[in-house]
Scaffold this active site. Sequence first.
Site, PDB file in Angstrom:
ATOM      1  CG  ASP A 140      51.332  13.734  -1.674  1.00 55.79           C
ATOM      2  OD1 ASP A 140      50.624  14.672  -2.065  1.00 55.79           O
ATOM      3  OD2 ASP A 140      52.516  13.589  -2.018  1.00 55.79           O
ATOM      4  CD  GLU A 141      50.216  19.102  -1.408  1.00 57.57           C
ATOM      5  OE1 GLU A 141      50.460  20.200  -0.888  1.00 57.57           O
ATOM      6  OE2 GLU A 141      50.646  18.755  -2.511  1.00 57.57           O
TER       7      GLU A 141
END
Length: 428
Positions: A140-141
Amino acid sequence: MGGVKEINDGTRGRVPSTISDGTRGRAPSTSEGVWGNYPVIMHLDMDAFFAAIEQSIQPSLKGKPVIVGGDPDSRGVVSTCSYEARNYGIHSAMPMKEAHRLCPDAVFVNTTGDKYSYMSAQVVIIMKRFSPAVEPVSIDEAFCDITAIHKRYGGPEKTAQAIKQAIKEELNLTCSIGIGPNRSVAKIASGSNKPDGLVIVPHDSVKQFLWVRPVDHIWGVGKKSAEALGKVGIKTIGDLAKTPEKTLKAMFGIMGLGLVRMANGEGETDVRASHVEYEAKSMGHEHTFDKDTNDRERVLGLLLYLADRVSRRLRQTGCVGRTVTLKVRKSNFKLITRAITLSANIDTEKEIFRAARKLLIDNRFLDEPIRLIGVNISHLKKSESERLDDFLIDYDPTKKRRELDKVMDGLRDKHGEEAIFFASSQIF
DNA sequence: TCTGGGGTCCTATTTCTG
DNA sequence: TCTGCAGAAATAGGACCC
């Protein structure tokens, strides 16, 4: 919540505000000019990623507390939760039972990561439309180097806004973005204004931005390190920056020197493009029993299942490994690891299981109840260079097993992971 | 009372090897 | 053959991240 935030000199009423060091009379930091020749590194962090995807897929979940994790009655913990759930005090890594107690009406979701991986890939694809230098650091990053391209979009802020807008329009998800002269500052910036935030920290405003923040905002400083620093009066990043390197080296070794540098705004600027092949250094699987046990058949059954999962992933990635590590968590939560390094590289479930079982038996782990066991393999290499071709290994006693593994892999590729399994691995 | 699972990296100690 | 030494490799544990 959200909005654009730049650190500035306190000029009233400026929206968006801009982080700066208070120098008067120069161009606002929102302009591209303030970056000069400094690197412009972006860190993008998806907001409550798994929960947001569930809400995006099922609009009826919008506005409701959504908790993604294991079964609420199991020993699992919260993987992530929506911001509505966070209002109840629920957070990542909280035991599911505790989350259920705090918010019994929450929607509990226990799903596989396939759709999350898919959405993660979509985010990367969108980022790459802006800059090829995108480095995912987790599901998620991602970091993105926009040094060379931000002028095309009117500066860092407009570039970030364009990316946020594309993600919102195409995936119906929000993210938070931090921009700074290096990875460390960008990462702290993205986490400083969640959700749906945008924080820009030009090079000349870094200290002002960092020094007021608690020391555990630095990447790599967790609970234990923050406690240790707190005991010697280091509470903020500013305190850390002013601490002699000698003191920190004595406390944390070589890591301590890295902490001082980060506290002073220095950091890595390299963003490794994701097409650069990533090579895992180890692979493992672990499982916690519903109830602690030292039942030999159950433990060995789970061990076989874990060895099977590990060997499957080795073959999927074309790797072999040489060191097998057994991980055992006892009832008192104490974690013990035991490893064995073999003379040859292996990738079959039978070889991994044999090594793990030896570690289990030799160390008498079955003498008392076990909470968790895990199997890990390391010293990984690509299999092509390490294994002999099939036509050369007729004498190899494991060849039949490898052929069986191949057949099983094929069935699982076609019909899913549960399509076929060893009967003895299903008794745990 | 409760504490998952999948990783990486670092450090200290022990064992091996030349 | 034995001993001492240094460096490499293996091992175990801990902290951290998402």
